[in-house]
Design a protein around this motif. Structure first.
Motif, mmCIF file in Angstrom:
data_model
loop_
_atom_site.group_PDB
_atom_site.id
_atom_site.type_symbol
_atom_site.label_atom_id
_atom_site.label_comp_id
_atom_site.label_asym_id
_atom_site.label_seq_id
_atom_site.Cartn_x
_atom_site.Cartn_y
_atom_site.Cartn_z
ATOM 1 N N ASP A 1 30.163 31.085 57.386
ATOM 2 C CA ASP A 1 30.668 30.973 58.760
ATOM 3 C C ASP A 1 32.010 31.674 58.947
ATOM 4 O OD1 ASP A 1 28.454 29.506 59.563
ATOM 5 O OD2 ASP A 1 29.396 27.576 59.081
ATOM 6 N N THR A 2 32.789 31.781 57.862
ATOM 7 C CA THR A 2 34.081 32.471 57.916
ATOM 8 C C THR A 2 34.206 33.389 56.708
ATOM 9 O OG1 THR A 2 35.329 30.835 56.622
ATOM 10 C CG2 THR A 2 35.126 30.434 59.012
ATOM 11 N N VAL A 3 35.100 34.363 56.805
ATOM 12 C CA VAL A 3 35.350 35.271 55.682
ATOM 13 C C VAL A 3 35.852 34.490 54.471
ATOM 14 C CG1 VAL A 3 36.919 37.073 54.866
ATOM 15 C CG2 VAL A 3 35.707 37.372 57.022
ATOM 16 N N GLU A 4 36.746 33.538 54.705
ATOM 17 C CA GLU A 4 37.306 32.754 53.600
ATOM 18 C C GLU A 4 36.203 32.011 52.854
ATOM 19 O OE1 GLU A 4 38.482 32.806 56.691
ATOM 20 O OE2 GLU A 4 40.299 33.978 56.278
ATOM 21 N N GLU A 5 35.272 31.400 53.589
ATOM 22 C CA GLU A 5 34.171 30.682 52.955
ATOM 23 C C GLU A 5 33.253 31.640 52.191
ATOM 24 O OE1 GLU A 5 33.819 27.018 56.208
ATOM 25 O OE2 GLU A 5 32.411 28.708 56.280
ATOM 26 N N ALA A 6 33.027 32.816 52.762
ATOM 27 C CA ALA A 6 32.171 33.798 52.099
ATOM 28 C C ALA A 6 32.812 34.277 50.791
ATOM 29 C CB ALA A 6 31.914 34.987 53.026
ATOM 30 N N ARG A 7 34.123 34.505 50.807
ATOM 31 C CA ARG A 7 34.818 34.928 49.592
ATOM 32 C C ARG A 7 34.774 33.833 48.525
ATOM 33 N NH1 ARG A 7 40.617 37.421 50.858
ATOM 34 N NH2 ARG A 7 40.521 37.570 48.580
ATOM 35 N N GLU A 8 34.983 32.601 48.941
ATOM 36 C CA GLU A 8 34.937 31.483 47.990
ATOM 37 C C GLU A 8 33.537 31.319 47.406
ATOM 38 O OE1 GLU A 8 36.293 28.222 50.311
ATOM 39 O OE2 GLU A 8 38.398 28.884 50.314
ATOM 40 N N LYS A 9 32.532 31.499 48.238
ATOM 41 C CA LYS A 9 31.143 31.368 47.778
ATOM 42 C C LYS A 9 30.814 32.461 46.755
ATOM 43 C CE LYS A 9 28.047 30.266 50.898
ATOM 44 N NZ LYS A 9 27.021 30.380 51.982
ATOM 45 N N ALA A 10 31.248 33.698 47.025
ATOM 46 C CA ALA A 10 31.007 34.797 46.090
ATOM 47 C C ALA A 10 31.715 34.559 44.766
ATOM 48 C CB ALA A 10 31.471 36.120 46.710
ATOM 49 N N GLU A 11 32.929 34.004 44.839
ATOM 50 C CA GLU A 11 33.693 33.738 43.616
ATOM 51 C C GLU A 11 33.040 32.609 42.809
ATOM 52 O OE1 GLU A 11 36.473 34.674 40.862
ATOM 53 O OE2 GLU A 11 36.038 35.735 42.728
ATOM 54 N N ARG A 12 32.525 31.584 43.491
ATOM 55 C CA ARG A 12 31.816 30.504 42.779
ATOM 56 C C ARG A 12 30.592 31.048 42.048
ATOM 57 N NH1 ARG A 12 32.908 27.474 47.464
ATOM 58 N NH2 ARG A 12 30.795 27.774 48.275
ATOM 59 N N ALA A 13 29.849 31.911 42.733
ATOM 60 C CA ALA A 13 28.658 32.498 42.119
ATOM 61 C C ALA A 13 29.037 33.356 40.909
ATOM 62 C CB ALA A 13 27.905 33.341 43.153
ATOM 63 N N TYR A 14 30.120 34.112 41.050
ATOM 64 C CA TYR A 14 30.574 34.951 39.948
ATOM 65 C C TYR A 14 30.956 34.097 38.739
ATOM 66 C CZ TYR A 14 33.369 38.320 37.315
ATOM 67 O OH TYR A 14 33.875 39.120 36.316
ATOM 68 N N GLY A 15 31.573 32.951 38.997
ATOM 69 C CA GLY A 15 31.991 32.067 37.918
ATOM 70 C C GLY A 15 30.832 31.507 37.110
ATOM 71 N N LYS A 16 29.646 31.501 37.678
ATOM 72 C CA LYS A 16 28.464 30.982 36.980
ATOM 73 C C LYS A 16 27.732 32.076 36.193
ATOM 74 C CE LYS A 16 27.857 27.738 40.803
ATOM 75 N NZ LYS A 16 27.078 27.416 42.009
ATOM 76 N N LEU A 17 28.128 33.315 36.401
ATOM 77 C CA LEU A 17 27.451 34.445 35.763
ATOM 78 C C LEU A 17 27.734 34.477 34.265
ATOM 79 C CD1 LEU A 17 25.707 36.879 36.752
ATOM 80 C CD2 LEU A 17 27.818 38.217 36.778
ATOM 81 N N GLU A 18 26.696 34.757 33.483
ATOM 82 C CA GLU A 18 26.858 34.904 32.041
ATOM 83 C C GLU A 18 26.559 36.351 31.649
ATOM 84 O OE1 GLU A 18 24.329 32.051 30.191
ATOM 85 O OE2 GLU A 18 25.541 30.319 30.819
ATOM 86 N N ILE A 19 27.506 36.977 30.968
ATOM 87 C CA ILE A 19 27.350 38.367 30.543
ATOM 88 C C ILE A 19 27.522 38.435 29.037
ATOM 89 C CG2 ILE A 19 28.208 40.720 30.754
ATOM 90 C CD1 ILE A 19 29.272 39.942 33.534
ATOM 91 N N ASP A 20 26.512 38.929 28.345
ATOM 92 C CA ASP A 20 26.558 39.090 26.888
ATOM 93 C C ASP A 20 26.471 40.558 26.539
ATOM 94 O OD1 ASP A 20 26.665 36.317 26.273
ATOM 95 O OD2 ASP A 20 24.500 36.154 26.610
ATOM 96 N N ILE A 21 27.376 41.001 25.662
ATOM 97 C CA ILE A 21 27.378 42.378 25.184
ATOM 98 C C ILE A 21 27.051 42.362 23.702
ATOM 99 C CG2 ILE A 21 28.782 44.449 24.815
ATOM 100 C CD1 ILE A 21 30.420 43.682 27.224
ATOM 101 N N HIS A 22 26.047 43.138 23.296
ATOM 102 C CA HIS A 22 25.616 43.160 21.894
ATOM 103 C C HIS A 22 25.972 44.503 21.257
ATOM 104 C CE1 HIS A 22 23.382 39.493 22.718
ATOM 105 N NE2 HIS A 22 22.849 40.087 23.780
#
Length: 260
Positions: free
Chosen positions: A239-260
């Protein structure tokens, strides 16, 4: 500046601190900041080794005082010139990390931004999308640079508009009209930057990354990383830019990246 002697003179004329860029660059490659006299030779070397066009001329830029920076995606088609809603963004070492749309700005500043972008893209000519970067200080607008293509900060348009910057670029280049760009609402993007050196990168936990409504992700499929590389982007709308930014950051925080 065409050579090292001219470069040293340019730094003296502009003053320290200053920014050094190769004449052709993207994602911050070849760019650096001179903070002391000891940085001069290093910055010349970075510009010569990191520019997209190889070694050659460099630009020395002074700092300007501004409130925020925007990308004004400007489309030239057979229907004329059309503007997307202004995109706000945050860069780290010259490389985009976050962007959002729309960037809140006064009507006068927005009109000036469109006027400047219109003049620059008209002078360049051709059809397609241009990423016009501008500094805004109150109602004053200062031109920074232009990319004659889709812009990294504009990836937010993949969720915020009826036609993304890529669709707009293709449509204009095909000689088709772009009479209107329909903006859906406040949106944000968060770049997925991977650091290391590998040709085997695994991106996981996507079931958690995508569990909130209004969240999407694009994985670019780049085969390897050397140093740091943008490998994907998380998109969010709210609904707002601030909420959209927070939502994107929450999603990013759940991301798992493995480098082999």
């Amino acid at each position: 500046a065409s050579d090292y002697s001219e470069f040293v003179d340019a730094v003296a004329a502009v003053g320290i601190p200053c920014v050094v860029k190769p004449i052709m660059s993207s994602s911050g490659h070849g760019q650096s900041v001179i903070k002391t006299q000891d940085d001069i030779e290093r910055s010349w070397r970075i510009a010569q080794e990191g520019g997209r066009a190889g070694a050659g001329r460099v630009i020395v830029e002074g700092f300007v005082d501004f409130d925020y920076e925007i990308t004004l995606l400007t489309v030239r088609s057979i229907a004329g010139t059309t503007f997307c809603e202004p995109v706000g963004h945050i860069q780290v070492d010259g490389d985009y990390r976050y962007s959002w749309q729309p960037q809140a700005m006064a009507a006068e500043a927005k009109n000036k931004a469109q006027e400047i972008a219109g003049k620059i893209t008209s002078a360049l000519g051709g059809y397609g999308i241009f990423g016009v970067e501008l500094f805004v200080k109150g109602d004053d607008v200062i031109f920074s640079e232009v990319s004659p293509r889709s812009h990294d900060t504009g990836m937010v348009t993949m969720i915020s508009q009826d036609m993304s910057e890529f669709a707009l670029h293709a449509r204009a280049l095909l000689g088709l009209p772009v009479p209107e760009i329909r903006f859906f609402g406040p949106s944000a993007s968060r770049a997925v930057v991977v650091e290391g050196e590998s040709s085997c990168i695994e991106i996981g936990n996507l079931e958690k990354v995508l569990e909130e409504p209004g969240v999407q992700m694009r994985i670019f499929g780049k085969p390897e990383v050397k140093g740091h590389r943008r490998m994907g982007v998380i998109l969010a709308t709210a609904d707002t830019v601030e909420e959209a930014r927070e939502k994107a950051e929450r999603a990013y925080g759940k991301l798992e990246i493995d480098i082999h």
